[in-house]
Design an enzyme around this catalytic site. Structure first.
Site, short mmCIF file in Angstrom:
data_model
loop_
_atom_site.label_atom_id
_atom_site.label_comp_id
_atom_site.label_asym_id
_atom_site.label_seq_id
_atom_site.Cartn_x
_atom_site.Cartn_y
_atom_site.Cartn_z
N CYS A 89 22.94 76.46 35.60
CA CYS A 89 22.36 75.62 34.38
C CYS A 89 22.29 74.26 34.75
O CYS A 89 20.79 74.14 36.16
CB CYS A 89 24.10 74.93 33.59
SG CYS A 89 23.42 74.40 31.75
N HIS B 241 21.37 83.35 30.05
CA HIS B 241 21.65 81.71 30.30
C HIS B 241 23.75 82.18 30.63
O HIS B 241 24.08 81.97 29.36
CB HIS B 241 21.58 81.23 29.68
CG HIS B 241 21.57 79.58 30.39
ND1 HIS B 241 20.33 78.78 31.31
CD2 HIS B 241 22.42 78.29 30.55
CE1 HIS B 241 20.60 78.19 31.95
NE2 HIS B 241 21.99 77.32 31.49
N ASP C 133 16.63 84.68 29.70
CA ASP C 133 17.48 82.92 29.97
C ASP C 133 16.26 82.80 28.42
O ASP C 133 14.94 81.96 28.56
CB ASP C 133 17.65 82.50 30.79
CG ASP C 133 18.20 80.99 30.86
OD1 ASP C 133 18.24 80.26 29.75
OD2 ASP C 133 18.92 80.82 31.89
#
Length: 231
Positions: free
Chosen positions: A118, A199, A167
């Protein structure tokens, strides 16, 4: 199992989580997600433990300095503050962390890889570009290049971008453009887009997004990448 540690290098105070292998090995710095290292939603400590099991000295610096979030709103605030107001401090924490792991008696050879997830994936791109002389390999997991300036032309070390097809936070095309820029400079670049996942698909603490099959595949690629370029 690793442990939390605190140290000071050149006037910079750093706290973080370190896990060491049974025998000596190269180092990997692991950068936490927007939750923060101490968040119950973060699996960064577990990532460090797994890297140690694979023969690496793994250290995760706490860029939030003890703060953490357990919900997206607070996580977003911490992340935004870091990227907008604290990057000079983040740079110093990174530099001190590199010195720390290189001085660790378990670290041999004295090579340092970096990885992150991330916003930590963003930092894995950012540090590879800003401090290429301090990094031997970089592996960003679904990093968000829009969070800070990534000078891709400065990346001189092998880099492996791992992305998620679905994502909703990362523009994969932007990351692939960075990879193309690095490749044009003759650097070893790899990109893997995992289909059907979103994600944070490697985070077993996030049952809403975790995909054990894809996570296992991505982990194997990551370990092999670092063994190739660090050992």
């Amino acid at each position: 199992m690793g442990q939390m540690v605190e140290f000071e290098k050149n006037g910079v105070k750093v706290r973080g989580y370190i896990a060491t292998p049974k025998w000596a090995g190269p180092a990997v710095l692991v950068f936490h997600e927007w939750w923060g290292l101490e968040s119950p939603l973060s699996n960064i400590k577990e990532i460090c433990d797994k890297l140690a099991d694979e023969g690496f000295v793994a250290f995760a610096p706490d860029f939030y300095k003890g703060q953490y979030a357990d919900n997206p709103d607070d996580a977003g605030k911490l992340m935004t503050e870091m990227f907008e107001k604290r990057m000079d401090e983040v740079d110093r924490i990174f530099q001190a962390s590199v010195e720390f792991v290189k001085e660790c008696r378990y670290t041999y050879p004295k090579k340092v890889g970096i990885t992150g997830f991330c916003c930590g994936g963003t930092l894995a791109m950012y540090f590879a570009a800003k401090f290429p002389e301090m990094v031997d390999a970089s592996l960003p997991f679904y990093g968000l290049p829009q969070l800070t300036q990534i000078n891709a032309e400065n990346i001189k070390v092998p880099i492996f971008f791992i992305l998620a097809e679905k994502d909703e936070f990362v523009n994969n095309d932007e990351v692939i453009d960075i990879a193309k820029t690095v490749w044009k400079n003759g650097v070893d670049v790899q990109v893997k887009v995992f289909s059907g996942v979103t994600h944070a698909f490697l985070n077993e603490k996030r049952e809403d997004v975790y995909d054990p099959k894809r996570a296992c595949e991505a982990w194997e690629l990551a370990v092999n990448f670092f063994k190739t370029y660090l050992k």
